[in-house]
Write a protein that holds these residues in place. Structure first.
Motif, PDB file in Angstrom:
ATOM      1  N   LYS A 204       0.856  -1.174   0.000  1.00  0.00           N
ATOM      2  CA  LYS A 204       0.000   0.000   0.000  1.00  0.00           C
ATOM      3  C   LYS A 204       0.899   1.233   0.000  1.00  0.00           C
ATOM      4  O   LYS A 204       1.932   1.254   0.688  1.00  0.00           O
ATOM      5  N   SER A 205       0.515   2.234  -0.750  1.00  0.00           N
ATOM      6  CA  SER A 205       1.332   3.440  -0.810  1.00  0.00           C
ATOM      7  C   SER A 205       0.468   4.666  -0.589  1.00  0.00           C
ATOM      8  O   SER A 205      -0.746   4.639  -0.803  1.00  0.00           O
ATOM      9  N   GLY A 206       1.109   5.736  -0.145  1.00  0.00           N
ATOM     10  CA  GLY A 206       0.405   6.980   0.101  1.00  0.00           C
ATOM     11  C   GLY A 206       1.387   8.119   0.288  1.00  0.00           C
ATOM     12  O   GLY A 206       2.605   7.921   0.298  1.00  0.00           O
ATOM     13  N   GLN A 249       5.816   5.362   1.528  1.00  0.00           N
ATOM     14  CA  GLN A 249       5.507   6.784   1.384  1.00  0.00           C
ATOM     15  C   GLN A 249       6.084   7.260   0.058  1.00  0.00           C
ATOM     16  O   GLN A 249       7.289   7.223  -0.167  1.00  0.00           O
ATOM     17  N   ILE A 250       5.195   7.707  -0.823  1.00  0.00           N
ATOM     18  CA  ILE A 250       5.587   8.160  -2.156  1.00  0.00           C
ATOM     19  C   ILE A 250       5.129   9.606  -2.302  1.00  0.00           C
ATOM     20  O   ILE A 250       3.949   9.916  -2.147  1.00  0.00           O
ATOM     21  N   ILE A 251       6.071  10.495  -2.596  1.00  0.00           N
ATOM     22  CA  ILE A 251       5.732  11.909  -2.752  1.00  0.00           C
ATOM     23  C   ILE A 251       6.054  12.363  -4.171  1.00  0.00           C
ATOM     24  O   ILE A 251       6.880  11.760  -4.858  1.00  0.00           O
ATOM     25  N   ARG A 260       7.422  13.772 -11.037  1.00  0.00           N
ATOM     26  CA  ARG A 260       7.956  12.435 -10.801  1.00  0.00           C
ATOM     27  C   ARG A 260       7.618  12.015  -9.378  1.00  0.00           C
ATOM     28  O   ARG A 260       7.460  12.838  -8.480  1.00  0.00           O
ATOM     29  N   TYR A 261       7.511  10.706  -9.171  1.00  0.00           N
ATOM     30  CA  TYR A 261       7.177  10.159  -7.860  1.00  0.00           C
ATOM     31  C   TYR A 261       8.411   9.507  -7.245  1.00  0.00           C
ATOM     32  O   TYR A 261       9.143   8.770  -7.924  1.00  0.00           O
ATOM     33  N   VAL A 262       8.624   9.778  -5.965  1.00  0.00           N
ATOM     34  CA  VAL A 262       9.829   9.330  -5.275  1.00  0.00           C
ATOM     35  C   VAL A 262       9.436   8.632  -3.973  1.00  0.00           C
ATOM     36  O   VAL A 262       8.603   9.140  -3.212  1.00  0.00           O
ATOM     37  N   GLY A 263      10.047   7.482  -3.707  1.00  0.00           N
ATOM     38  CA  GLY A 263       9.843   6.795  -2.440  1.00  0.00           C
ATOM     39  C   GLY A 263      10.765   7.344  -1.375  1.00  0.00           C
ATOM     40  O   GLY A 263      11.973   7.453  -1.591  1.00  0.00           O
ATOM     41  N   VAL A 264      10.187   7.704  -0.213  1.00  0.00           N
ATOM     42  CA  VAL A 264      10.987   8.312   0.851  1.00  0.00           C
ATOM     43  C   VAL A 264      10.841   7.606   2.199  1.00  0.00           C
ATOM     44  O   VAL A 264      11.501   7.991   3.161  1.00  0.00           O
ATOM     45  N   GLY A 265       9.992   6.595   2.286  1.00  0.00           N
ATOM     46  CA  GLY A 265       9.817   5.881   3.549  1.00  0.00           C
ATOM     47  C   GLY A 265       9.158   4.541   3.311  1.00  0.00           C
ATOM     48  O   GLY A 265       8.301   4.403   2.429  1.00  0.00           O
ATOM     49  N   LEU A 266       9.566   3.539   4.103  1.00  0.00           N
ATOM     50  CA  LEU A 266       9.041   2.185   3.916  1.00  0.00           C
ATOM     51  C   LEU A 266       8.932   1.488   5.272  1.00  0.00           C
ATOM     52  O   LEU A 266       9.862   1.536   6.081  1.00  0.00           O
ATOM     53  N   TRP A 267       7.787   0.821   5.510  1.00  0.00           N
ATOM     54  CA  TRP A 267       7.520   0.149   6.778  1.00  0.00           C
ATOM     55  C   TRP A 267       6.823  -1.185   6.503  1.00  0.00           C
ATOM     56  O   TRP A 267       6.185  -1.355   5.460  1.00  0.00           O
ATOM     57  N   PHE A 268       6.931  -2.120   7.456  1.00  0.00           N
ATOM     58  CA  PHE A 268       6.221  -3.393   7.321  1.00  0.00           C
ATOM     59  C   PHE A 268       5.453  -3.687   8.604  1.00  0.00           C
ATOM     60  O   PHE A 268       5.797  -3.209   9.692  1.00  0.00           O
ATOM     61  N   ALA A 269       4.391  -4.487   8.449  1.00  0.00           N
ATOM     62  CA  ALA A 269       3.590  -4.920   9.596  1.00  0.00           C
ATOM     63  C   ALA A 269       3.385  -6.428   9.530  1.00  0.00           C
ATOM     64  O   ALA A 269       3.026  -6.966   8.469  1.00  0.00           O
ATOM     65  N   ARG A 270       3.637  -7.096  10.653  1.00  0.00           N
ATOM     66  CA  ARG A 270       3.317  -8.521  10.765  1.00  0.00           C
ATOM     67  C   ARG A 270       1.802  -8.684  10.813  1.00  0.00           C
ATOM     68  O   ARG A 270       1.117  -7.935  11.509  1.00  0.00           O
ATOM     69  N   PRO A 271       1.242  -9.651  10.108  1.00  0.00           N
ATOM     70  CA  PRO A 271      -0.209  -9.859  10.207  1.00  0.00           C
ATOM     71  C   PRO A 271      -0.649 -10.206  11.628  1.00  0.00           C
ATOM     72  O   PRO A 271      -1.776  -9.901  12.015  1.00  0.00           O
TER      73      PRO A 271
END
Length: 329
Positions: A204-206, A249-251, A260-271
């Motif tokens: 998921k991105s935002g 996180q894509i800004i 242009r779209y750039v990725g600046v943050g990434l996180w994961f969650a255990r189900p």
């Protein structure tokens, strides 16, 4: 003209006294006359068609959405900067072979709104409804998030796991994707050293960050449609592997007149962490669908994923083998 007696009477009451007068009216104008309802208009259209005639065209009729292939009131002329390949793909694969209404003759060095690559692009226009326009404009961000995950995975190299994309981001005709396709796949699969699938990833991105990284103020809570939660569960059960949630996180950054779209943050969650961090399930604002709202504490920075794989993944895989995939909301 072979109108029924009822139609003739209603036309006379509506002060339509000649075929020339009738043919000068469009359907909207005809229905605005007293005693002329949908059935009468339908009967008139059928009789006219038999005679090779038709009512006048309405200059204010709604446009047909190129992706929906339906006439809808909110279909408007929408503009996108696209490279030639992506523009052709849109027309052929998603818009039912409908070419753009207009393509600029000016060629610009900029970022394509779909592939997010620096290309020669041109402004292209179709008639699209508001929903399809939002989908089209989300694709460049989605493609950027996929590349961001792939590059981040390569950087941290989770031990013994290789990543492959299984559900590519692409524009499809609306309603063409079956429910089976929609629920049975994760966006990525991670394979072990012997090639077996070990886990899945739902991306998921935002625009917003989560705590512990990214750019800007972190979001206070994480929102996920319950249908997305159900899709994660269905994919995990169909594939017989756990499916993890990743938020990117894509800004947007201006490269005028494109972006242009750039990725600046990434996180994961255990189900296994999702249900205990759920705050509420309620209908989304202005939309007739439910969403689950989670505390952002369920996420960890993606840089911690290798340590998780080394120290915790084995126990989680055993838990799934013993009791199945956990409830998410």
């Amino acid at each position: 003209m072979s109108f029924t007696s009822t139609v003739k009477k209603r036309l006379l009451r509506a002060q339509v006294t000649s075929i020339e007068q009738l043919l000068a009216l469009n359907e909207r104008e005809l229905r605005s006359r007293s005693n002329i309802g949908p059935k009468t208009v339908s009967d008139i259209n059928k009789a006219l068609a038999k005679a090779g005639l038709s009512l006048a065209a309405d200059p204010y009729e709604p446009y047909e959405c190129a992706r929906d292939a339906k006439v809808v009131r909110d279909a408007d002329l929408r503009s996108y900067f696209l490279c030639d390949q992506c523009r052709d793909d849109y027309a052929e694969r998603a818009f039912g072979e409908r070419s753009p209404i207009w393509v600029s003759g000016e060629r610009i060095d900029g970022y394509c709104g779909h592939c997010n690559e620096l290309q020669v692009v041109r402004l292209s226009q179709w008639f699209l409804c508001g929903t399809c326009d939002r989908v089209v404009r989300s694709l460049g961000r989605g493609r950027a998030s996929v590349k961001f995950v792939e590059s981040s995975w390569a950087e941290i190299s989770p031990p013994g796991l290789s990543l492959r994309e299984t559900d590519p981001v692409e524009l499809r005709p609306r309603g063409r994707r079956s429910d089976v396709d929609r629920v049975a796949q994760a966006d990525f699969m991670a394979d072990g050293v012997s090639g077996e699938a070990v886990l899945g990833v739902e991306l998921k991105s935002g625009r917003r960050a989560l705590p512990g990284g990214g750019v800007g103020e972190p979001m206070p809570r994480f929102q996920l449609d319950t249908t997305d939660c159900d899709d994660i569960t269905a994919a995990a059960e169909a594939l017989n592997v756990p499916v993890f949630l990743i938020h990117a996180q894509i800004i947007g950054r201006a490269h005028a007149p494109t972006e242009r779209y750039v990725g600046v943050g990434l996180w994961f969650a255990r189900p296994w962490d999702m249900l205990q961090h759920r705050e509420a399930v309620k209908q989304r604002s202005l939309e007739a669908r439910d969403a689950a709202y989670f505390k952002t504490k369920m996420f960890r920075p993606f840089a911690e994923f290798p340590a998780y794989v080394k120290d915790e993944l084995g126990a989680d895989l055993e838990s799934m083998r013993q009791v199945g995939f956990p409830d998410l909301y």
